[in-house]
Scaffold this motif. Structure first.
Motif, PDB file in Angstrom:
ATOM      1  N   ASP A 232     -12.350   0.886   0.736  1.00  0.00           N
ATOM      2  CA  ASP A 232     -12.946  -0.119   1.490  1.00  0.00           C
ATOM      3  C   ASP A 232     -12.519   0.146   3.069  1.00  0.00           C
ATOM      4  OD1 ASP A 232     -10.628  -1.829   1.737  1.00  0.00           O
ATOM      5  OD2 ASP A 232     -11.052  -2.431  -0.101  1.00  0.00           O
ATOM      6  N   ALA A 233     -13.244  -0.799   3.993  1.00  0.00           N
ATOM      7  CA  ALA A 233     -12.879  -0.868   5.459  1.00  0.00           C
ATOM      8  C   ALA A 233     -11.631  -1.554   5.830  1.00  0.00           C
ATOM      9  CB  ALA A 233     -13.948  -1.444   6.239  1.00  0.00           C
ATOM     10  N   ASP A 234     -10.996  -2.097   4.851  1.00  0.00           N
ATOM     11  CA  ASP A 234      -9.691  -2.971   5.304  1.00  0.00           C
ATOM     12  C   ASP A 234      -8.526  -2.070   5.354  1.00  0.00           C
ATOM     13  OD1 ASP A 234      -7.513  -4.716   5.243  1.00  0.00           O
ATOM     14  OD2 ASP A 234      -8.365  -6.097   4.029  1.00  0.00           O
ATOM     15  N   ARG A 235      -7.833  -2.028   6.366  1.00  0.00           N
ATOM     16  CA  ARG A 235      -6.923  -0.996   6.460  1.00  0.00           C
ATOM     17  C   ARG A 235      -5.741  -1.329   5.835  1.00  0.00           C
ATOM     18  NH1 ARG A 235      -5.799   3.255   9.421  1.00  0.00           N
ATOM     19  NH2 ARG A 235      -3.695   3.947   9.971  1.00  0.00           N
ATOM     20  N   ARG A 236      -5.422  -2.746   5.742  1.00  0.00           N
ATOM     21  CA  ARG A 236      -4.164  -2.994   5.040  1.00  0.00           C
ATOM     22  C   ARG A 236      -4.305  -2.801   3.595  1.00  0.00           C
ATOM     23  NH1 ARG A 236       0.705  -4.935   5.944  1.00  0.00           N
ATOM     24  NH2 ARG A 236       1.792  -6.229   4.707  1.00  0.00           N
ATOM     25  N   ILE A 237      -3.310  -2.044   2.939  1.00  0.00           N
ATOM     26  CA  ILE A 237      -3.689  -1.945   1.632  1.00  0.00           C
ATOM     27  C   ILE A 237      -2.843  -3.052   0.595  1.00  0.00           C
ATOM     28  CG2 ILE A 237      -2.868  -0.086  -0.370  1.00  0.00           C
ATOM     29  CD1 ILE A 237      -5.060   0.507   1.595  1.00  0.00           C
ATOM     30  N   THR A 238      -3.875  -3.747  -0.401  1.00  0.00           N
ATOM     31  CA  THR A 238      -3.182  -4.774  -1.031  1.00  0.00           C
ATOM     32  C   THR A 238      -3.583  -4.344  -2.544  1.00  0.00           C
ATOM     33  OG1 THR A 238      -5.000  -6.022  -0.873  1.00  0.00           O
ATOM     34  CG2 THR A 238      -3.224  -6.389   0.728  1.00  0.00           C
ATOM     35  N   TYR A 239      -3.058  -5.038  -3.377  1.00  0.00           N
ATOM     36  CA  TYR A 239      -3.146  -4.834  -4.988  1.00  0.00           C
ATOM     37  C   TYR A 239      -4.042  -6.095  -5.310  1.00  0.00           C
ATOM     38  CZ  TYR A 239      -3.095  -3.856  -9.989  1.00  0.00           C
ATOM     39  OH  TYR A 239      -3.297  -3.736 -11.314  1.00  0.00           O
ATOM     40  N   ASP A 240      -5.436  -6.049  -5.358  1.00  0.00           N
ATOM     41  CA  ASP A 240      -6.368  -7.119  -5.923  1.00  0.00           C
ATOM     42  C   ASP A 240      -7.472  -6.451  -6.346  1.00  0.00           C
ATOM     43  OD1 ASP A 240      -7.681  -9.459  -5.987  1.00  0.00           O
ATOM     44  OD2 ASP A 240      -7.939  -9.769  -3.746  1.00  0.00           O
ATOM     45  N   PRO A 241      -6.899  -6.572  -7.931  1.00  0.00           N
ATOM     46  CA  PRO A 241      -8.151  -5.670  -8.579  1.00  0.00           C
ATOM     47  C   PRO A 241      -9.678  -6.204  -8.725  1.00  0.00           C
ATOM     48  CG  PRO A 241      -6.114  -5.616  -9.824  1.00  0.00           C
ATOM     49  CD  PRO A 241      -5.822  -6.748  -8.643  1.00  0.00           C
TER      50      PRO A 241
ATOM     51  N   ALA B 243       4.276  -3.719  -5.148  1.00  0.00           N
ATOM     52  CA  ALA B 243       5.304  -3.062  -4.277  1.00  0.00           C
ATOM     53  C   ALA B 243       4.815  -1.882  -3.756  1.00  0.00           C
ATOM     54  CB  ALA B 243       6.760  -2.726  -5.443  1.00  0.00           C
ATOM     55  N   VAL B 244       4.065  -0.796  -4.665  1.00  0.00           N
ATOM     56  CA  VAL B 244       3.550   0.256  -4.059  1.00  0.00           C
ATOM     57  C   VAL B 244       2.600  -0.226  -2.923  1.00  0.00           C
ATOM     58  CG1 VAL B 244       1.825   2.159  -4.487  1.00  0.00           C
ATOM     59  CG2 VAL B 244       3.463   1.483  -6.314  1.00  0.00           C
ATOM     60  N   ALA B 245       1.731  -1.185  -3.018  1.00  0.00           N
ATOM     61  CA  ALA B 245       0.948  -1.515  -1.873  1.00  0.00           C
ATOM     62  C   ALA B 245       1.506  -2.001  -0.396  1.00  0.00           C
ATOM     63  CB  ALA B 245      -0.295  -2.675  -2.225  1.00  0.00           C
ATOM     64  N   ALA B 246       2.571  -2.689  -0.909  1.00  0.00           N
ATOM     65  CA  ALA B 246       3.139  -3.340   0.303  1.00  0.00           C
ATOM     66  C   ALA B 246       4.038  -2.230   0.988  1.00  0.00           C
ATOM     67  CB  ALA B 246       4.538  -4.192  -0.087  1.00  0.00           C
ATOM     68  N   GLU B 247       4.611  -1.126   0.379  1.00  0.00           N
ATOM     69  CA  GLU B 247       4.999   0.105   0.857  1.00  0.00           C
ATOM     70  C   GLU B 247       4.178   0.889   1.756  1.00  0.00           C
ATOM     71  OE1 GLU B 247       6.528   3.943  -1.132  1.00  0.00           O
ATOM     72  OE2 GLU B 247       8.285   2.409  -1.112  1.00  0.00           O
ATOM     73  N   ILE B 248       2.909   0.915   1.472  1.00  0.00           N
ATOM     74  CA  ILE B 248       1.897   1.496   2.140  1.00  0.00           C
ATOM     75  C   ILE B 248       1.395   0.567   3.373  1.00  0.00           C
ATOM     76  CG2 ILE B 248      -0.538   2.677   2.166  1.00  0.00           C
ATOM     77  CD1 ILE B 248      -0.070   3.072  -0.725  1.00  0.00           C
ATOM     78  N   GLY B 249       1.218  -0.556   3.283  1.00  0.00           N
ATOM     79  CA  GLY B 249       1.130  -1.677   4.167  1.00  0.00           C
ATOM     80  C   GLY B 249      -0.268  -1.361   4.895  1.00  0.00           C
ATOM     81  N   ASP B 250      -0.110  -1.060   6.109  1.00  0.00           N
ATOM     82  CA  ASP B 250      -1.302  -0.946   7.275  1.00  0.00           C
ATOM     83  C   ASP B 250      -1.478   0.631   7.342  1.00  0.00           C
ATOM     84  OD1 ASP B 250      -1.630  -3.560   7.776  1.00  0.00           O
ATOM     85  OD2 ASP B 250      -0.314  -3.624   9.374  1.00  0.00           O
ATOM     86  N   GLY B 251      -1.148   1.359   6.353  1.00  0.00           N
ATOM     87  CA  GLY B 251      -1.411   3.013   6.652  1.00  0.00           C
ATOM     88  C   GLY B 251      -2.767   3.273   6.089  1.00  0.00           C
ATOM     89  N   GLY B 252      -3.539   2.528   5.606  1.00  0.00           N
ATOM     90  CA  GLY B 252      -5.062   2.583   5.414  1.00  0.00           C
ATOM     91  C   GLY B 252      -5.131   3.596   4.187  1.00  0.00           C
ATOM     92  N   ALA B 253      -6.445   3.994   4.247  1.00  0.00           N
ATOM     93  CA  ALA B 253      -6.973   4.628   2.706  1.00  0.00           C
ATOM     94  C   ALA B 253      -6.344   6.055   2.749  1.00  0.00           C
ATOM     95  CB  ALA B 253      -8.423   4.889   2.794  1.00  0.00           C
TER      96      ALA B 253
END
Length: 328
Positions: free
Chosen positions: A224-233, A256-266
């Motif tokens: 999706d267009a949101d650069r910040r990666i989160t885990y929200d099924p 934890a995986v999502a937080a590590e990627i953070g603002d890294g985007g898709a």
């Protein structure tokens, strides 16, 4: 005599390559159960291929590839049994008496039948489609399985099997146990389009894909267009499906995986997933390549499994015939 160890019946239709959804959903758990001493039977239901398609294309290749995937995942043919529908005539003969125990209305109400009809590849639904859950009951009951690994959506299928066993026992005398569901704790694994990973939807990552093929499939995955990666099924199924896949391969919490990627985007997410999948599958793929080079062994595994399954099925069919009054 009942088996000393619990007996589990499971399997996969030979309609294409197994993928990561199969691995994390069932294969990994099957191997664990086998290694804990459970008696495992794996049916390759080749006859059921034509429930939702007009012809069974590449059936021999798909069947052999299934056995290759089983072996690569850790299936041990000295402790477990793999066999095909078409090679066990006595199993398929159980379909006739079992059909006499259910009504057309019951078959039509079965949720799995409804779903299969909705996604059928046939121009018109065949009669075989309606017998699909009864044929599955024959798969399960021929070996008197105690447990059947299923997802929540398959519970109605197993309930029909239990109904058939109960009605047969009530009408003819006790022959069959009523198998219990073994529900998987693994959450639904989404495909590259954000929906359930499936061979027929073209959104899967096959176990036998090369690292480059895997990378290409993941690059095309829906985000999706949101650069910040989160885990929200619920609100971000595409992104969350990829995060979950990386988490499963790394044996980590998806948050934890999502937080590590953070603002890294898709792009960063897809790089993480690609590396995680290719690293995790590397040993399995190496074993798989060895079996592909020795298909004579793969065919021998299937021949021996068919022989074992036939011995079980013939005993059960004799019991059924005797109970029903001596059909021969």
């Amino acid at each position: 005599m009942p088996s000393a160890a619990p007996r589990i019946l499971t399997g996969d239709r030979p309609t294409g390559p197994l993928h990561l959804g199969h691995y994390f959903g069932t294969l990994h758990n099957r191997v664990r159960l086998q290694n804990e001493g459970v008696e495992l039977l794996l049916v390759i239901p080749d006859y059921q291929v034509i429930t939702d398609r007009d012809v069974a294309e590449d059936l021999v290749t798909h069947t052999e590839n299934l056995v290759v995937d089983y072996l690569a995942a850790g299936f041990d043919p000295t402790r477990s049994t793999v066999f095909t529908h078409s090679a066990v005539p006595a199993l398929n003969q159980l379909l006739l008496p079992f059909l006499s125990l259910v009504s057309i209305a019951e078959l039509g109400r079965n949720p799995t039948v409804k779903d299969e009809i909705a996604h059928s590849r046939q121009s018109a639904v065949s009669g075989l489609m309606y017998t699909y859950p009864v044929h599955q009951a024959a798969d399960i009951l021929f070996c008197k399985a105690d447990l059947v690994p299923v997802g929540q959506d398959q519970v109605p299928h197993l309930e029909l099997t239990r109904t058939i066993a109960r009605r047969f026992n009530d009408r003819y005398g006790h022959v069959f146990p009523e198998p219990e569901a073994l529900l998987s704790a693994t959450p639904l694994l989404l495909g590259t389009d954000g929906t359930k990973m499936s061979k027929s939807r073209g959104n899967s990552i096959p176990l036998g894909a090369t690292p480059d093929e895997t990378a290409a499939l993941i690059r095309r995955a829906t985000t999706d267009a949101d650069r910040r990666i989160t885990y929200d099924p619920d609100s971000r199924p595409g992104v969350s499906g990829l995060v979950q896949l990386a988490a499963l391969c790394q044996d980590r919490d998806p948050h934890a995986v999502a937080a590590e990627i953070g603002d890294g985007g898709a792009a960063a997410l897809k790089r993480t997933v690609t590396e995680a999948v290719n690293t995790y599958l590397a040993p399995l793929r190496a074993r798989r390549a060895e079996y592909v080079r020795d298909l004579s062994y793969v065919r021998e595994v299937l021949r021996e499994g068919n022989k074992r399954a036939n011995a079980i099925a013939e005993v059960t069919l004799d019991e059924v015939r005797d109970a029903m009054g001596g059909f021969r």
